[in-house]
Design a protein around this motif. Structure first.
Motif, PDB file in Angstrom:
ATOM      1  N   ASP A  75      17.451  17.284 -22.660  1.00 24.85           N
ATOM      2  CA  ASP A  75      17.131  17.609 -24.046  1.00 24.85           C
ATOM      3  C   ASP A  75      17.882  16.698 -25.013  1.00 24.85           C
ATOM      4  N   LEU A  76      19.146  16.401 -24.700  1.00 20.59           N
ATOM      5  CA  LEU A  76      19.894  15.478 -25.554  1.00 20.59           C
ATOM      6  C   LEU A  76      19.214  14.111 -25.584  1.00 20.59           C
ATOM      7  N   ARG A  77      18.783  13.631 -24.418  1.00 18.60           N
ATOM      8  CA  ARG A  77      18.048  12.350 -24.372  1.00 18.60           C
ATOM      9  C   ARG A  77      16.794  12.424 -25.247  1.00 18.60           C
ATOM     10  N   ASN A  78      16.075  13.536 -25.163  1.00 16.75           N
ATOM     11  CA  ASN A  78      14.851  13.701 -25.958  1.00 16.75           C
ATOM     12  C   ASN A  78      15.129  13.684 -27.456  1.00 16.75           C
ATOM     13  N   HIS A  79      16.358  14.032 -27.841  1.00 19.06           N
ATOM     14  CA  HIS A  79      16.745  13.999 -29.253  1.00 19.06           C
ATOM     15  C   HIS A  79      17.410  12.680 -29.636  1.00 19.06           C
ATOM     16  N   GLY A  80      17.364  11.691 -28.738  1.00 23.51           N
ATOM     17  CA  GLY A  80      17.876  10.364 -29.066  1.00 23.51           C
ATOM     18  C   GLY A  80      19.327  10.129 -28.706  1.00 23.51           C
ATOM     19  N   TRP A  81      19.962  11.066 -28.004  1.00 25.25           N
ATOM     20  CA  TRP A  81      21.340  10.874 -27.586  1.00 25.25           C
ATOM     21  C   TRP A  81      21.385   9.840 -26.469  1.00 25.25           C
ATOM     22  N   ASN A  82      22.475   9.076 -26.409  1.00 25.28           N
ATOM     23  CA  ASN A  82      22.682   8.092 -25.357  1.00 25.28           C
ATOM     24  C   ASN A  82      23.395   8.778 -24.198  1.00 25.28           C
ATOM     25  N   VAL A  83      22.641   9.076 -23.149  1.00 25.30           N
ATOM     26  CA  VAL A  83      23.170   9.764 -21.968  1.00 25.30           C
ATOM     27  C   VAL A  83      22.869   8.881 -20.760  1.00 25.30           C
ATOM     28  N   ARG A  84      23.898   8.328 -20.162  1.00 28.88           N
ATOM     29  CA  ARG A  84      23.694   7.436 -19.017  1.00 28.88           C
ATOM     30  C   ARG A  84      23.770   8.154 -17.690  1.00 28.88           C
ATOM     31  N   GLY A  85      24.460   9.269 -17.637  1.00 30.61           N
ATOM     32  CA  GLY A  85      24.585   9.998 -16.374  1.00 30.61           C
ATOM     33  C   GLY A  85      25.446  11.223 -16.526  1.00 30.61           C
ATOM     34  N   VAL A  86      25.357  12.096 -15.574  1.00 28.97           N
ATOM     35  CA  VAL A  86      26.079  13.358 -15.631  1.00 28.97           C
ATOM     36  C   VAL A  86      27.588  13.161 -15.629  1.00 28.97           C
ATOM     37  N   LYS A  87      28.080  12.174 -14.891  1.00 31.06           N
ATOM     38  CA  LYS A  87      29.522  11.978 -14.758  1.00 31.06           C
ATOM     39  C   LYS A  87      30.121  11.117 -15.861  1.00 31.06           C
ATOM     40  N   GLN A  88      29.310  10.696 -16.819  1.00 33.81           N
ATOM     41  CA  GLN A  88      29.799   9.866 -17.921  1.00 33.81           C
ATOM     42  C   GLN A  88      30.770  10.676 -18.776  1.00 33.81           C
ATOM     43  N   LYS A  89      31.834  10.038 -19.219  1.00 33.68           N
ATOM     44  CA  LYS A  89      32.825  10.764 -20.004  1.00 33.68           C
ATOM     45  C   LYS A  89      32.443  10.876 -21.468  1.00 33.68           C
ATOM     46  N   LYS A  90      31.584  10.010 -21.963  1.00 36.43           N
ATOM     47  CA  LYS A  90      31.161  10.055 -23.361  1.00 36.43           C
ATOM     48  C   LYS A  90      29.650  10.046 -23.436  1.00 36.43           C
ATOM     49  N   ILE A  91      29.114  10.941 -24.221  1.00 38.76           N
ATOM     50  CA  ILE A  91      27.677  11.008 -24.469  1.00 38.76           C
ATOM     51  C   ILE A  91      27.527  10.929 -25.980  1.00 38.76           C
ATOM     52  N   LYS A  92      26.866   9.896 -26.475  1.00 34.97           N
ATOM     53  CA  LYS A  92      26.822   9.672 -27.925  1.00 34.97           C
ATOM     54  C   LYS A  92      25.506  10.126 -28.539  1.00 34.97           C
ATOM     55  N   ALA A  93      25.631  10.711 -29.709  1.00 40.67           N
ATOM     56  CA  ALA A  93      24.471  11.154 -30.469  1.00 40.67           C
ATOM     57  C   ALA A  93      23.800   9.962 -31.122  1.00 40.67           C
ATOM     58  N   PRO A  94      22.571  10.152 -31.571  1.00 38.28           N
ATOM     59  CA  PRO A  94      21.922   9.076 -32.325  1.00 38.28           C
ATOM     60  C   PRO A  94      22.733   8.754 -33.585  1.00 38.28           C
ATOM     61  N   LYS A  95      22.723   7.507 -33.966  1.00 42.81           N
ATOM     62  CA  LYS A  95      23.411   7.091 -35.191  1.00 42.81           C
ATOM     63  C   LYS A  95      22.657   7.632 -36.401  1.00 42.81           C
ATOM     64  N   PHE A  96      23.377   7.702 -37.516  1.00 40.63           N
ATOM     65  CA  PHE A  96      22.810   8.254 -38.748  1.00 40.63           C
ATOM     66  C   PHE A  96      21.469   7.606 -39.085  1.00 40.63           C
ATOM     67  N   ASP A  97      21.419   6.277 -39.060  1.00 48.43           N
ATOM     68  CA  ASP A  97      20.178   5.594 -39.431  1.00 48.43           C
ATOM     69  C   ASP A  97      19.051   5.861 -38.435  1.00 48.43           C
ATOM     70  N   GLU A  98      19.387   6.193 -37.187  1.00 46.38           N
ATOM     71  CA  GLU A  98      18.363   6.536 -36.198  1.00 46.38           C
ATOM     72  C   GLU A  98      17.760   7.915 -36.467  1.00 46.38           C
ATOM     73  N   LEU A  99      18.493   8.759 -37.174  1.00 49.40           N
ATOM     74  CA  LEU A  99      17.989  10.094 -37.502  1.00 49.40           C
ATOM     75  C   LEU A  99      17.055  10.082 -38.707  1.00 49.40           C
ATOM     76  N   LEU A 100      17.031   8.970 -39.425  1.00 48.13           N
ATOM     77  CA  LEU A 100      16.234   8.914 -40.650  1.00 48.13           C
ATOM     78  C   LEU A 100      14.731   8.876 -40.392  1.00 48.13           C
ATOM     79  N   HIS A 101      14.303   8.699 -39.138  1.00 49.77           N
ATOM     80  CA  HIS A 101      12.876   8.789 -38.823  1.00 49.77           C
ATOM     81  C   HIS A 101      12.414  10.249 -38.820  1.00 49.77           C
ATOM     82  N   ASN A 102      13.366  11.182 -38.786  1.00 51.84           N
ATOM     83  CA  ASN A 102      13.069  12.610 -38.827  1.00 51.84           C
ATOM     84  C   ASN A 102      12.710  12.985 -40.274  1.00 51.84           C
TER      85      ASN A 102
END
Length: 125
Positions: A75-102
């Protein structure tokens, strides 16, 4: 849960995942609406505090459901979050400008008088 921040990111901790989210609260007709653009979730209330409380409940329900169904990362990926894998220590949300398409978020920024609240949330793993 407490306040919500726009450096939206997940970091693994010993007892859970720490996430910061931004929530925008604005008045529409006779209700206050709280909106989290990085998850496209909203809550409402008769005043700002009720709208913030409603968002906290919405987030708890969302995370409980997604964790129980094992769909959080998808679901996070579907919302534009950068998720590379389950064991990743950091999962980043979409940047502000990436949210402006909403369109809903853009409408809030351009046409509503809003307040932004930043709140950290810890999700048990």
């Amino acid at each position: 849960m407490q306040n919500f921040n726009f450096t939206d990111e997940l970091k693994k901790r010993n007892n859970g995942i720490f996430i910061k989210l931004s929530v925008y609260v604005f008045k529409e007709d006779n209700a206050y609406i709280s909106y989290c653009p990085s998850l496209d979730l909203s809550g409402c209330g008769n005043d700002i505090n009720e709208a913030k409380d409603s968002m906290e409940k919405t987030l708890m329900i969302y995370f409980d459901y997604a964790l129980n169904k094992n769909t959080l990362l998808k679901d996070l990926r579907n919302h534009g979050w950068n998720v590379r894998g389950v064991k990743q220590k950091k999962i980043k949300a979409p940047k502000f400008d990436e949210l402006l398409h909403n369109e809903d978020f853009l409408d809030i920024l351009e046409n509503k008088e809003y307040q932004k609240f930043d709140t950290p949330v810890e999700i048990p793993v």
